[in-house]
Write a protein that holds these residues in place. Sequence first.
Motif, mmCIF file in Angstrom:
data_model
loop_
_atom_site.group_PDB
_atom_site.id
_atom_site.type_symbol
_atom_site.label_atom_id
_atom_site.label_comp_id
_atom_site.label_asym_id
_atom_site.label_seq_id
_atom_site.Cartn_x
_atom_site.Cartn_y
_atom_site.Cartn_z
ATOM 1 N N TRP A 180 0.803 -1.090 0.168
ATOM 2 C CA TRP A 180 0.051 0.173 -0.170
ATOM 3 C C TRP A 180 0.838 1.359 -0.067
ATOM 4 O O TRP A 180 0.245 2.289 -0.264
ATOM 5 N N LYS A 181 2.044 1.130 0.364
ATOM 6 C CA LYS A 181 3.024 2.288 0.501
ATOM 7 C C LYS A 181 3.004 2.918 -0.752
ATOM 8 O O LYS A 181 2.735 4.167 -0.885
ATOM 9 N N ASP A 182 3.307 2.256 -2.053
ATOM 10 C CA ASP A 182 3.478 3.070 -3.430
ATOM 11 C C ASP A 182 2.097 3.770 -3.570
ATOM 12 O O ASP A 182 2.079 4.866 -4.233
ATOM 13 N N SER A 183 1.166 2.900 -3.503
ATOM 14 C CA SER A 183 -0.022 3.662 -3.645
ATOM 15 C C SER A 183 -0.392 4.811 -2.936
ATOM 16 O O SER A 183 -0.887 6.016 -3.636
ATOM 17 N N LEU A 184 0.009 4.752 -1.764
ATOM 18 C CA LEU A 184 -0.325 5.917 -1.079
ATOM 19 C C LEU A 184 0.555 7.228 -1.199
ATOM 20 O O LEU A 184 0.114 8.233 -1.400
ATOM 21 N N ASN A 185 1.674 6.720 -1.682
ATOM 22 C CA ASN A 185 2.690 7.821 -2.159
ATOM 23 C C ASN A 185 2.182 8.662 -3.476
ATOM 24 O O ASN A 185 2.248 9.881 -3.372
ATOM 25 N N GLU A 186 1.564 7.800 -4.403
ATOM 26 C CA GLU A 186 0.979 8.264 -5.684
ATOM 27 C C GLU A 186 -0.118 9.414 -5.301
ATOM 28 O O GLU A 186 -0.411 10.379 -5.757
ATOM 29 N N ARG A 187 -0.814 8.570 -4.166
ATOM 30 C CA ARG A 187 -2.038 9.502 -3.876
ATOM 31 C C ARG A 187 -1.814 10.883 -3.120
ATOM 32 O O ARG A 187 -2.392 11.932 -3.477
ATOM 33 N N ILE A 188 -0.563 10.631 -2.300
ATOM 34 C CA ILE A 188 -0.210 12.074 -1.655
ATOM 35 C C ILE A 188 0.243 13.016 -2.789
ATOM 36 O O ILE A 188 -0.098 14.158 -2.684
ATOM 37 N N GLN A 189 1.075 12.500 -3.686
ATOM 38 C CA GLN A 189 1.438 13.435 -4.697
ATOM 39 C C GLN A 189 0.318 13.953 -5.430
ATOM 40 O O GLN A 189 0.380 15.175 -5.738
ATOM 41 N N GLN A 199 -1.382 16.656 -3.310
ATOM 42 C CA GLN A 199 -0.689 17.768 -3.473
ATOM 43 C C GLN A 199 -0.821 18.762 -4.600
ATOM 44 O O GLN A 199 -0.986 19.874 -4.653
#
Length: 154
Positions: free
Chosen positions: A97-106, A109
């Motif tokens: 889920w970490k990669d998915s969350l990072n994409e969502r955060i970007q 933003q």
Amino acid sequence: MDNKLVREDPLTVGSVAKRCGVKVSTLHFYESKGLIKSTRNIGNQRRYNRQVLRRVSLIKAAQKMGITLSEIKEKLDTLNGKTAPNQEDWQRLSMHWKDSLNERIQSMQKLRDYLSGCIGCGCLSMDACPLYNENDKLATIGNGAVLIDNLAVK
């Protein structure tokens, strides 16, 4: 009373709800979606294995991170029938889920940074739109708020 016997006794839906900090209806919903399982007693009342406490906690933690229930179920289904995920399982699930969350955060933003600008809805009717959609040029890009959708890929 023997402590081992107490720990193995199944839990009522009310006690699971209270211990997990969720409503009874939430447990029913999770069960209807295949996220948790219960058995029924002679009176047809739901009973839960104590390991469901950890499973519900994992579901709640994942939801707080913005993971959808369908994504959670998809990953929980990989636990090979285990009722309760252990620390190793959580590490594996959370790394996915970490990669998915990072994409969502970007994406969020970028959305935040461009929020006051035009979303490219193609409305043609806003006098104050910072991007005038002359002759509906944005229609060739796609439907809906195409500039917002394209922010994620810029």
